[in-house]
Design an enzyme around this catalytic site. Structure first.
Site: not given
Ligand code: NCD
Length: 311
Positions: A105, A54-55, A138, A84
């Site tokens: 991320r 999703r993100t 997040h 590396k």
């Molecule tokens: C979440 C995350 O990656 O923190 N997912 C997301 O981005 N919607 C929640 C999760 O992984 O449980």
């Protein structure tokens, strides 16, 4: 209007008066009319060291609709120079030479802050958006969660918000608590003992006089919660020395169909997704199961964030 932020590292940056209203207005407008041009001539780098559906997709869709271009690395842990042995700081410094914004991320809690600090130390104005940092934060998820609550309930203040499951290791829960706690909401935390909210955040909520109560079973909050925010167990983040969960722990935090039907009238069920087995699939057909509408909101809300940073 002066930009409230040019990088988004933690959800406390969105607590300032007016910022949430602006996100709501912009995201609502983008739901009506999806195209924009605030990223025209801008390139966004998606640097993802952890799995994401999703993100990453919603950030990419947002960039495309706003006229920007993008470069994505969806498995940076394997495909970037991290294999590396390159330090995150060096990767960031290199990528900052190619793009206007880095959506990051990463599996370490302080990764986005470290990226920002490094860029500040060399006077580089490239933006950083934290798209999930370890067990840390997040913030764009919290923004879309708040937007969803506002859309579904018509308000974001004076609510009883229950957060259920692996609160300790969920960055989405942390970002949501930082954001919603400051709006005169009451926070109800339901988790096994070993997955309680960490003490730093409990301390922050106490300092800001946010009412917080803790419970062991979902049954204890169904009658009071306006929002039941479910979480999966983050098994990929091992906590050394943690007692394994018992079957009772798991069952206490599972949204069954009968529990879903017992949610207070007007209350909604949310989840940042992905769902593993903490919500039974039949629940999704109930009108107050909001989690797929919530994930749809990822695109307009991320557009709103880009607009605030680049518009
Ligand atoms: C979440 C995350 O990656 O923190 N997912 C997301 O981005 N919607 C929640 C999760 O992984 O449980």
């Amino acid at each position: 209007m002066k930009r409230p932020f040019t990088s988004l590292i933690e959800s406390q940056q969105m607590v300032a008066p007016g910022v949430q209203e602006r996100i709501f207005e912009l995201a609502s407008a983008y739901k009506q009319n999806p195209k924009g041009d605030c990223l025209r001539g801008k390139r966004v780098g998606m640097l993802f060291y952890e799995a994401s559906t999703r993100t990453r997709w919603s950030f990419e869709a947002a960039v495309d609709d706003l006229g920007g271009s993008r470069i994505s690395t969806e498995n940076a842990r394997e495909f970037s120079s991290a294999t590396k042995g390159e330090r995150l700081e060096d990767t960031i410094r290199v990528i900052a030479g190619y793009v206007d914004c880095i959506v990051l991320r990463h599996y370490e809690d302080d990764s986005s802050q470290r990226a920002r600090d490094l860029l500040d130390s060399i006077g580089c104005k490239v933006s950083v958006i934290n798209a999930g940092s370890g067990e840390g934060q997040h913030p764009s998820q919290a923004a879309l969660d708040r937007f969803t609550i506002r859309e579904e309930l018509g308000r974001t203040e004076g609510l009883d918000i229950a957060i259920v499951g692996d609160i300790r290791r969920s960055r989405t829960a942390r970002s949501l608590a930082y954001l919603m706690g400051r709006e005169r909401n009451r926070i109800h935390l339901v988790s096994p003992l070993q997955l309680r909210m960490k003490s730093d955040l409990l301390g922050y909520l106490a300092r800001h006089e946010v009412p917080v109560k803790e419970y062991r079973s979902l049954d204890d909050v169904l009658g009071i919660a306006d929002v039941v925010y479910m979480l999966r167990t983050q098994n990929e983040r091992p906590s050394p020395g943690m007692e394994p969960l018992t079957e009772a722990d798991v069952l206490n935090c599972r949204m069954t169909l009968s529990r879903a039907q017992s949610v207070k009238k007007g209350g909604i069920i949310m989840h940042p997704l992905p769902i593993v087995d903490e919500i039974v699939p039949e629940v999704q057909y109930l009108p107050h199961a909001s989690y797929f509408r919530q994930s749809d909101n990822g695109v307009p809300v991320r557009k709103a964030l880009f607009e605030i940073m680049f518009g």
